[in-house]
Design a protein around this motif. Structure first.
Motif, PDB file in Angstrom:
ATOM      1  N   ASN A   1      -0.764  -1.464  -4.435  1.00  0.00           N
ATOM      2  CA  ASN A   1       0.077  -1.683  -5.602  1.00  0.00           C
ATOM      3  C   ASN A   1       0.556  -3.125  -5.615  1.00  0.00           C
ATOM      4  O   ASN A   1       0.435  -3.846  -4.627  1.00  0.00           O
ATOM      5  CB  ASN A   1       1.281  -0.732  -5.584  1.00  0.00           C
TER       6      ASN A   1
ATOM      7  N   THR B   1       0.846  -1.194   0.000  1.00  0.00           N
ATOM      8  CA  THR B   1       0.000   0.000   0.000  1.00  0.00           C
ATOM      9  C   THR B   1       0.876   1.238   0.000  1.00  0.00           C
ATOM     10  O   THR B   1       1.808   1.343   0.808  1.00  0.00           O
ATOM     11  CB  THR B   1      -0.922   0.019   1.235  1.00  0.00           C
TER      12      THR B   1
ATOM     13  N   TYR C   1      -2.470   0.059  -9.375  1.00  0.00           N
ATOM     14  CA  TYR C   1      -3.839  -0.170  -8.898  1.00  0.00           C
ATOM     15  C   TYR C   1      -4.145  -1.659  -8.994  1.00  0.00           C
ATOM     16  O   TYR C   1      -4.580  -2.144 -10.037  1.00  0.00           O
ATOM     17  CB  TYR C   1      -4.860   0.637  -9.702  1.00  0.00           C
TER      18      TYR C   1
ATOM     19  N   ASP D   1      -3.751   3.321  -1.835  1.00  0.00           N
ATOM     20  CA  ASP D   1      -4.003   2.408  -2.944  1.00  0.00           C
ATOM     21  C   ASP D   1      -3.088   1.185  -2.830  1.00  0.00           C
ATOM     22  O   ASP D   1      -1.943   1.291  -2.398  1.00  0.00           O
ATOM     23  CB  ASP D   1      -3.747   3.103  -4.290  1.00  0.00           C
TER      24      ASP D   1
END
Length: 337
Positions: free
Chosen positions: A131, A124, A233, A129
């Protein structure tokens, strides 16, 4: 009191040892299976077979791109006249793996020669987000030729199954900045406007084939750049594997290790195509769960198509988090006589 404390300490140490063992097993696990050509490959993806601009054979309304209009063609300095044939050749294989040097498509073989290479991971970033990073492998796999399905057909690539590329030995695969050596144009598309255009590419790929004009997009999987193993993402293993499979194929084209074989330019043989044409590929998942079930009459998906329908239920913990795909590339060929 002392005995209870010792019991608690012992239990804590035992749980810690079990957790460490489980984590180590997760890192060292290398599962796989060689794709069974009978049960794991959807052979209808070879279609449609075309003669010029017309269709000779198709099952289930298989999708196709434009073929040379004329059924007559010629090749060579002393022209050999022939027929313009088009089909989708299963010729390449790509796997996306968590553990470096784990060859999923060879049955889970550990090929590690002692070279330091990062394993896959999910993390994160500062914005919250998730990754991810994966390694990937590129195989030469002309199934039709080495199975001798069609004898003496000049349009098939004459090669055997071969491991052609390992990202573990490629320093560009783990470095966003270093990979700009291959794709310096990525700096032009690292902006919200260029990324927003990928929504149109997603719609086009879901309805048919991705738009070649939007070469920086990977359809519903996001941006094709950078050409490395980082995904900013992470929205599921299947989606990420589909994205990295497209990136590695694009990377092979940029390094001139993959060539074009479709359209009028491909009638007389492969040609240089440093910018991959996304519409020239269809793909099918072969591991961990072969995607042989038909979605809307088809089991192969063009590059960039959403994974919502065909990717559901294809990932499961531990043994089902590595992925392998067979690539069907569009082939146009002048069959002389």
């Amino acid at each position: 009191m002392l005995s209870r404390a010792l019991v608690r300490v012992g239990a804590t140490l035992l749980l810690g040892l079990m957790a460490a063992t489980a984590n180590a097993a997760g890192v060292t696990t290398c599962q796989g299976r060689f794709p069974n050509p009978i049960t794991d490959i959807c052979w209808s993806c070879i279609m449609p077979i075309s003669l010029g601009g017309g269709t000779l054979a198709s099952i289930g309304g298989q999708e196709d791109i434009r073929n040379p209009a004329s059924p007559i063609c010629s090749c060579g300095v002393n022209p050999t006249v022939g027929l313009s044939i088009g089909f989708w050749e299963p010729a390449r294989h790509v796997e996306v793996v968590r553990r470096s040097f784990c060859l999923v498509s060879l049955g889970g073989v550990d090929l590690n020669p002692g070279i330091a290479a990062p394993d896959a991971g999910r993390y994160t970033d500062g914005t919250g987000d998730q990754n991810s990073f994966y390694q990937a492998h590129f195989y030469v796999n002309p199934v039709l030729y080495w199975l001798q399905v069609v004898a003496d057909f000049p349009c098939l690539e004459r090669a055997s199954f071969d491991l052609a590329y390992l990202t573990e030995v490629d320093p560009l695969w783990n470095d966003d900045e270093l990979t700009l050596i291959l794709n310096p144009e990525a700096a032009l598309f690292a902006n919200p406007v260029a990324l927003a255009a990928c929504a149109a590419d997603c719609v086009a790929a879901t309805a048919g084939f991705a738009r070649s004009e939007l070469f920086w997009c990977a359809g519903c999987q996001g941006s094709l750049y950078p050409l490395d193993g980082h995904n900013i993402y992470h929205l599921g293993g299947v989606r990420t594997a589909e994205l990295l499979m497209q990136r590695l194929t694009a990377k092979m084209h940029r390094e001139l290790l993959a060539w074009g074989s479709h359209g009028a330019a491909g009638l007389c043989g492969p040609y240089f195509l440093p910018v991959m044409d996304k519409a020239a590929y269809k793909t099918q998942l072969t591991f961990p769960i072969p995607s042989t079930g038909k979605i809307l009459g088809r089991c192969c998906q063009p590059f960039g198509r959403t994974t919502v329908l065909w990717g559901a239920g294809k990932e499961y913990p531990v043994k089902g988090e590595d992925f392998a795909f067979i690539l069907f590339r569009k082939r146009n060929c002048c069959v002389g006589y």
